[in-house]
Design an enzyme around this catalytic site. Structure first.
Site, PDB file in Angstrom:
ATOM      1  N   CYS A 308       0.660  -0.765   0.229  1.00  0.00           N
ATOM      2  CA  CYS A 308      -0.152  -0.222   0.202  1.00  0.00           C
ATOM      3  C   CYS A 308       0.516   1.362  -0.377  1.00  0.00           C
ATOM      4  O   CYS A 308       0.373   1.772   0.650  1.00  0.00           O
ATOM      5  CB  CYS A 308      -1.291  -0.273   1.119  1.00  0.00           C
ATOM      6  SG  CYS A 308      -2.406   1.381   1.018  1.00  0.00           S
ATOM      7  N   ASP A 444       1.947  -9.999  -1.962  1.00  0.00           N
ATOM      8  CA  ASP A 444       2.302  -9.055  -1.342  1.00  0.00           C
ATOM      9  C   ASP A 444       3.983  -9.972  -1.546  1.00  0.00           C
ATOM     10  O   ASP A 444       5.033  -8.741  -2.161  1.00  0.00           O
ATOM     11  CB  ASP A 444       2.759  -8.835  -0.119  1.00  0.00           C
ATOM     12  CG  ASP A 444       1.976  -7.655   0.382  1.00  0.00           C
ATOM     13  OD1 ASP A 444       0.737  -7.260  -0.719  1.00  0.00           O
ATOM     14  OD2 ASP A 444       1.086  -7.359   1.540  1.00  0.00           O
ATOM     15  N   THR A 453      -1.198  -4.335  -3.055  1.00  0.00           N
ATOM     16  CA  THR A 453      -2.628  -4.198  -2.348  1.00  0.00           C
ATOM     17  C   THR A 453      -3.439  -5.044  -1.601  1.00  0.00           C
ATOM     18  O   THR A 453      -2.888  -5.775  -3.245  1.00  0.00           O
ATOM     19  CB  THR A 453      -3.436  -2.719  -2.746  1.00  0.00           C
ATOM     20  OG1 THR A 453      -3.460  -3.106  -4.041  1.00  0.00           O
ATOM     21  CG2 THR A 453      -2.585  -1.893  -3.083  1.00  0.00           C
ATOM     22  N   CYS A 487      -5.547   2.360  -4.666  1.00  0.00           N
ATOM     23  CA  CYS A 487      -4.881   2.583  -2.756  1.00  0.00           C
ATOM     24  C   CYS A 487      -5.853   3.854  -2.703  1.00  0.00           C
ATOM     25  O   CYS A 487      -5.790   5.001  -3.565  1.00  0.00           O
ATOM     26  CB  CYS A 487      -3.507   3.307  -3.640  1.00  0.00           C
ATOM     27  SG  CYS A 487      -2.742   3.994  -2.351  1.00  0.00           S
TER      28      CYS A 487
HETATM   29  P1  FAD Z   1      -1.387 -10.941   3.878  1.00  0.00           P
HETATM   30  O1  FAD Z   1      -2.288 -10.497   4.396  1.00  0.00           O
HETATM   31  O2  FAD Z   1      -0.004 -10.217   4.661  1.00  0.00           O
HETATM   32  O3  FAD Z   1      -0.527 -12.274   4.839  1.00  0.00           O
HETATM   33  C1  FAD Z   1       0.317 -12.670   4.887  1.00  0.00           C
HETATM   34  C2  FAD Z   1      -0.131 -14.639   5.241  1.00  0.00           C
HETATM   35  O4  FAD Z   1       1.314 -15.261   5.452  1.00  0.00           O
HETATM   36  C3  FAD Z   1       0.504 -13.784   6.454  1.00  0.00           C
HETATM   37  O5  FAD Z   1      -1.042 -13.964   7.606  1.00  0.00           O
HETATM   38  C4  FAD Z   1       1.348 -14.560   7.380  1.00  0.00           C
HETATM   39  O6  FAD Z   1       1.249 -15.304   9.374  1.00  0.00           O
HETATM   40  C5  FAD Z   1       1.243 -15.996   6.802  1.00  0.00           C
HETATM   41  N1  FAD Z   1       2.982 -16.103   6.980  1.00  0.00           N
HETATM   42  C6  FAD Z   1       4.045 -15.663   6.670  1.00  0.00           C
HETATM   43  N2  FAD Z   1       4.779 -16.971   6.730  1.00  0.00           N
HETATM   44  C7  FAD Z   1       4.557 -17.950   6.568  1.00  0.00           C
HETATM   45  C8  FAD Z   1       5.508 -19.005   6.872  1.00  0.00           C
HETATM   46  N3  FAD Z   1       6.392 -19.404   6.675  1.00  0.00           N
HETATM   47  N4  FAD Z   1       4.367 -19.990   7.102  1.00  0.00           N
HETATM   48  C9  FAD Z   1       2.826 -19.753   6.693  1.00  0.00           C
HETATM   49  N5  FAD Z   1       2.546 -18.534   6.307  1.00  0.00           N
HETATM   50  C10 FAD Z   1       3.328 -17.486   6.671  1.00  0.00           C
HETATM   51  N6  FAD Z   1      -4.280  -2.920  -0.078  1.00  0.00           N
HETATM   52  C11 FAD Z   1      -5.709  -2.319  -0.428  1.00  0.00           C
HETATM   53  O7  FAD Z   1      -5.649  -3.264  -0.982  1.00  0.00           O
HETATM   54  N7  FAD Z   1      -6.282  -1.521   0.120  1.00  0.00           N
HETATM   55  C12 FAD Z   1      -5.834  -0.151   1.073  1.00  0.00           C
HETATM   56  O8  FAD Z   1      -6.371   0.935   1.311  1.00  0.00           O
HETATM   57  C13 FAD Z   1      -4.522  -0.889   2.105  1.00  0.00           C
HETATM   58  N8  FAD Z   1      -4.171  -0.209   2.741  1.00  0.00           N
HETATM   59  C14 FAD Z   1      -3.064  -0.830   3.441  1.00  0.00           C
HETATM   60  C15 FAD Z   1      -2.401  -0.453   4.894  1.00  0.00           C
HETATM   61  C16 FAD Z   1      -1.736  -0.719   6.000  1.00  0.00           C
HETATM   62  C17 FAD Z   1      -1.087  -0.038   6.953  1.00  0.00           C
HETATM   63  C18 FAD Z   1      -0.789  -1.841   5.269  1.00  0.00           C
HETATM   64  C19 FAD Z   1      -0.053  -2.457   6.134  1.00  0.00           C
HETATM   65  C20 FAD Z   1      -1.596  -3.072   4.185  1.00  0.00           C
HETATM   66  C21 FAD Z   1      -2.662  -2.018   3.206  1.00  0.00           C
HETATM   67  N9  FAD Z   1      -3.015  -2.762   2.000  1.00  0.00           N
HETATM   68  C22 FAD Z   1      -4.159  -2.163   1.181  1.00  0.00           C
HETATM   69  C23 FAD Z   1      -1.948  -3.383   1.962  1.00  0.00           C
HETATM   70  C24 FAD Z   1      -2.984  -4.761   1.778  1.00  0.00           C
HETATM   71  O9  FAD Z   1      -3.523  -4.882   3.465  1.00  0.00           O
HETATM   72  C25 FAD Z   1      -2.026  -6.165   1.318  1.00  0.00           C
HETATM   73  O10 FAD Z   1      -1.337  -6.004   0.345  1.00  0.00           O
HETATM   74  C26 FAD Z   1      -2.319  -7.619   1.834  1.00  0.00           C
HETATM   75  O11 FAD Z   1      -2.856  -7.987   3.349  1.00  0.00           O
HETATM   76  C27 FAD Z   1      -1.428  -8.496   0.834  1.00  0.00           C
HETATM   77  O12 FAD Z   1      -1.828  -9.812   1.463  1.00  0.00           O
HETATM   78  P2  FAD Z   1      -1.130 -11.426   1.381  1.00  0.00           P
HETATM   79  O13 FAD Z   1      -1.909 -12.188   1.383  1.00  0.00           O
HETATM   80  O14 FAD Z   1      -0.337 -11.260   0.053  1.00  0.00           O
HETATM   81  O15 FAD Z   1      -0.103 -11.122   2.769  1.00  0.00           O
END
Ligand code: FAD
Length: 561
Positions: A308, A444, A453, A487
């Protein structure tokens, strides 16, 4: 105390003191292990003192002392038991942390290659290369003879990407055998943290029990993946368990590298230093915003890529808006220090944002990279680049909102799945791994050059699901992801500039201008963010209802490049 994370659920540390325990707990550690025999040095706190502090802080404590160099099989086994039975993440300490990291390395040696182990420990500052022969002897000794439990689709990570992909898979194939490997008990709605930092949401609105968010039919494997064996279609967990798959989807998110800024980890949550990038800290942002009445307010943004990319400036706008409304903005000097050279990567949105920069009389300091924080004296140090020259600049602050530097996770970096930069190396359209056709990546942690995001995940998950099933069936039909990310830039309480764009900064608005003009601040976009996107996340993405996210279908040969 210097915590040195080695794996997602394990860190080593030099000797800690009783008052360090609360900080370890704040950093998320659930078990503390002492590997140092009592009485090694005069200034050493007894294990019982640390145990007492751990008991008071509500975390587990284990005493497993070891004299330097005396690593017996029995001790390694006992340590392995601690790793697999105690709650993680685990923090183990001795005099320097070397004995603790060595024990960890020896417990992992059966399932991880010596290269992966040595990469992880050396990143934490422990050179264990002398253990290599011992690890080579143990690697593959007895573990690889049996086939582990196997799934049609195995998903690494139960965050936005993992849960959405599972939901999209099961919507299409309800009887598929799908499992998610995830160590956390909670699932966080991270996009809500900006609103927590502005007093709009309570932080409780952004968290749910992991078990409640997983779609029906998904097996939850509680644990953290430590390594990948793509040639065997297996993954290994930190506790030594192994799981097999036909198709693997890797979506573990990224690493928030707080430690990369000198002094930052020690002062987060106090001395006016905060960050909306952590569940426990976002409420502190709001506390600070309400209490600061004068002085300098710094908002920092590290080098890209970050998740983000608008979040650092969203924190600035919402804070300044509160100060403007309460009449104190004239006494507060707002400054945005960005390691990059522009306010926002897609130029079309910059004019609307600049109106707000001017309204809040904020100073924009580009090419300013935060490298050090002295919390007690409230001084931040930036490395400033100006063409070829680099200098350092110190700035005093009353409050500072920090967005931490971000990288690929260590266990991904050390794996054969990573590209050179440490991200899961996938094709940007099909999300298929570039080397292993039955592995996909999204979210991400993957290499696609989109805005990182949840909005991107909303579009990626159906693509990954469709393509995973195609590989499972040996079909050639595949879906493609167009790079969409969004965003919602919260420029004031009640208004948002809704940036929506795909690969190469191509504008991709979801609504016609007369509903939401993304280039202008809009109340409807705020309504969307505050009221509609959370249910779209929990009840839409996580239940396989693909609102505005139907995958684009195309025909292509499945296979590695
Ligand atoms: P995550 O949701 O972070 O999940 C990753 C998961 O993998 C976690 O549960 C973690 O525990 C697990 N994991 C890590 N290591 C291991 C391992 N070794 N073995 C098994 N599991 C593991 N997005 C938007 O669309 N709009 C917004 O307005 C927005 N605002 C944001 C504001 C902030 C402050 C933040 C921090 C993020 C924001 N985002 C926003 C971004 C969004 O939250 C992320 O892009 C999204 O959560 C990505 O998803 P993900 O599954 O890749 O990662």
């Amino acid at each position: 105390m210097e915590i040195k994370p080695i794996a997602p659920s394990f860190a080593a540390s030099p000797q800690i003191r009783p008052d360090d325990v609360a900080r370890a707990v704040q950093a998320g550690y659930k078990t503390i292990v002492c590997n140092r025999p009592d009485g090694e040095a005069d200034d050493q706190p007894a294990a019982a003192e640390i145990a007492e502090a751990a008991r008071a802080a509500g975390v587990e404590f284990r005493y497993l002392p070891i004299k330097p160099g005396q690593f017996t099989d029995e001790l390694v086994k006992s340590f392995e038991d601690v790793l697999s039975t105690c709650k993680g993440p685990i923090l183990a300490y001795c005099r320097t942390g070397t004995r603790s990291s060595t024990l960890w390395a020896l417990t992992r040696a059966k399932m991880l290659s010596p290269e992966a182990i040595l990469a992880a420990t050396s990143k934490a500052g422990y050179d264990l290369s002398g253990l290599r022969p011992m690890m080579e002897e143990r690697f593959g000794a007895d573990v690889y003879t049996s086939r582990p439990e196997s799934y049609d689709v195995l998903i690494v990570g139960g965050g936005a990407g993992g849960v959405s992909a599972a939901a999209s898979l099961l919507k299409r194939r309800p009887h598929a055998k799908v499992a998610i490997i995830e160590p956390r008990e909670e699932h966080y709605y991270q996009p809500g943290w900006t609103l927590v930092g502005a007093g709009v949401f309570e932080r409780g609105q952004t968290v749910r029990r992991m078990g409640e968010v997983l779609p029906d039919g998904v097996k939850w494997i509680r644990g953290a993946v430590a390594g990948f064996l793509p040639e065997k279609n297996e993954v290994t967990l930190e506790n030594g368990e192994r799981y097999g798959y036909e198709v693997l989807i890797v979506t573990p998110g990224l690493k928030l590298n707080w430690e990369a800024v000198d002094g930052l980890a020690d002062t987060l949550g106090k001395n006016g230093v905060t960050s909306n990038y952590r569940y426990d800290l976002a409420p502190y942002t709001w506390e600070l915003v309400k209490s600061v009445r004068k002085g300098k307010a710094l908002f920092t943004q590290p080098p890209m890529p970050i998740k983000c990319a608008g979040a650092p400036q969203k924190a600035m706008y919402l804070s300044a808006d509160y100060w403007l409304r309460t009449g104190v903005l004239k006494d507060i000097d707002v400054e945005f220090c960005n390691a990059g050279g522009v306010l926002f990567g897609v130029p079309d949105y910059v004019p609307a944002l600049m109106e707000y920069v001017e309204r809040y009389d904020a100073t924009l300091s580009f090419n300013h990279n935060l490298v050090k924080v002295d919390g007690e004296n409230k001084v931040a140090t930036f490395e400033v680049t100006d063409g070829e020259t680099t200098s350092t600049v110190e700035k005093e602050f009353e409050m500072m909102h920090v967005c931490p530097p971000q990288t690929g996770l260590d266990f991904i970096k050390a794996s054969p799945l990573a590209d050179e930069a440490g991200w899961v190396d996938v094709d940007q359209a099909t999300l298929q791994h570039k080397k292993y056709p039955n592995i996909f990546g999204l979210g991400d942690g993957c290499s696609t050059p989109n805005a990182k995001t949840a909005a991107a995940v909303r579009k990626q998950a159906p693509v990954a699901a469709v393509n995973a099933l195609a590989v499972l069936d040996g079909h050639e039909l595949v879906a493609e992801y167009d790079g969409y990310g969004s965003c919602p830039l919260t420029v004031e309480r009640g208004k948002i500039v809704l940036a929506e764009f795909g690969y190469g900064g191509k504008l991709m608005p979801s609504f016609p201008d007369w509903i939401i003009d993304g280039m202008r601040p809009s109340r409807r976009a705020w309504f969307l963010k505050e009221r509609m996107l959370p249910p779209m996340y929990w009840q839409g993405m996580f239940r396989g209802r693909e609102y505005l996210a139907q995958p684009r279908m195309t025909f292509k040969k499945i296979g590695a490049e």
